[in-house]
Design an enzyme around this catalytic site. Sequence first.
Site, PDB file in Angstrom:
ATOM      1  N   MET A 237       0.849  -1.197   0.000  1.00  0.00           N
ATOM      2  CA  MET A 237       0.000   0.000   0.000  1.00  0.00           C
ATOM      3  C   MET A 237       0.892   1.256   0.000  1.00  0.00           C
ATOM      4  O   MET A 237       0.778   2.129   0.865  1.00  0.00           O
ATOM      5  CB  MET A 237      -0.910  -0.009   1.234  1.00  0.00           C
ATOM      6  CG  MET A 237      -1.825  -1.213   1.311  1.00  0.00           C
ATOM      7  SD  MET A 237      -3.154  -1.168   0.086  1.00  0.00           S
ATOM      8  CE  MET A 237      -2.730  -2.592  -0.938  1.00  0.00           C
ATOM      9  N   HIS A 238       1.778   1.343  -0.997  1.00  0.00           N
ATOM     10  CA  HIS A 238       2.767   2.419  -1.019  1.00  0.00           C
ATOM     11  C   HIS A 238       2.142   3.794  -0.751  1.00  0.00           C
ATOM     12  O   HIS A 238       2.620   4.568   0.067  1.00  0.00           O
ATOM     13  CB  HIS A 238       3.439   2.481  -2.402  1.00  0.00           C
ATOM     14  CG  HIS A 238       4.169   1.250  -2.814  1.00  0.00           C
ATOM     15  ND1 HIS A 238       5.386   0.868  -2.285  1.00  0.00           N
ATOM     16  CD2 HIS A 238       3.852   0.313  -3.736  1.00  0.00           C
ATOM     17  CE1 HIS A 238       5.785  -0.251  -2.864  1.00  0.00           C
ATOM     18  NE2 HIS A 238       4.886  -0.613  -3.737  1.00  0.00           N
ATOM     19  N   ASP A 239       1.094   4.124  -1.514  1.00  0.00           N
ATOM     20  CA  ASP A 239       0.634   5.517  -1.580  1.00  0.00           C
ATOM     21  C   ASP A 239      -0.151   5.971  -0.359  1.00  0.00           C
ATOM     22  O   ASP A 239      -0.341   7.180  -0.155  1.00  0.00           O
ATOM     23  CB  ASP A 239      -0.203   5.729  -2.856  1.00  0.00           C
ATOM     24  CG  ASP A 239       0.661   5.601  -4.104  1.00  0.00           C
ATOM     25  OD1 ASP A 239       0.093   5.393  -5.196  1.00  0.00           O
ATOM     26  OD2 ASP A 239       1.898   5.701  -3.987  1.00  0.00           O
TER      27      ASP A 239
END
Length: 310
Positions: A237-239
């Site tokens: 869930m990088h962002d």
Amino acid sequence: MSIPVWMDVDTGIDDAIALMVLHALPELDVKALSAVCGNSPLSCSYRNTRSMNTVLGTRYPVYAGAEKPLLREARHAPAVHGENGLGDVEVALPADEVLYEEPMWDALYAEAVRQKGQLRLIATGPLTNVAIALTKYSDLKDYLHTILIMGGATQGGNTTPSAEFNMYADPEAAAIVFKAGVPIVMCPLDVTERILLTPDEWKATAANGAKTGQFLCDILKKPWSFHKPYGRAGVQMHDSVPVIYLAHPELFDTEEAGVVVETKGTVTLGKTVTDLYSDKQFDFKNATVVLDADIDAVKRIILNSIGQAS
Ligand code: RIB
Ligand code: CA
């Protein structure tokens, strides 16, 4: 007092999830969204970002930005995000949608002035739009409170061994932003790669009846088909990380660093070179680098946000 926020995205599956988190966090006051060429062509990322207003039941203004990087040919990530950038899931646009024709750089400048220096800019795609805005409006740097970036890596990359996708896609734009003099919070792969949801976790959001839970399951099928064969436990869930950092910085560990983006290298193109681990230091500190997090607390916020979304 809620924090005024503008988010620039290349929606993108983890961008879409980050938008769900952004919407759910009461500490953040969303002023507008903008789309950039990145995970998919601008036509897709722009449409996908507008379609998030359908998913969330919102009517956030959405502006379009750059169709390609400043100097280089566009590169996309269909293997992870699908051809349409949203896992090839089709979402209808709001029937009563209002279209905002201004390019994002003009609208962003006007909003930053309106917010009298309090506007936070979150950027979770290539930094092309941000670089254009900072270049067109030389005093924009005086009106942006902070730029929070998902991008870069202090160690290895995810697009080349040196570079993370958002930096590699437009290294010249990234170099402009890191030199602009606006306070930067950089959320590199070092921390974002460790924020991942497992299939059981995302399926549970659908099981508890959250309307967006089924949307989450649908869009995660594509990236999971990419990551599963590598033996990964889930999808990163990088962002969501810069979004959650802005509302809850207490959940993260940071270091001040000098950061420079490589724009000339071949093997090193797009690398975010930091002085965090070197005896030789840069003579400036231009970024707060997020290096660690309370992983469980951050994941709880993501899952609760999805459960809360309308
Ligand atoms: O490297 C991960 C980043 O590249 C994320 O923002 C993802 O959405 C892609 O844009
Ligand atoms: Ca992104």
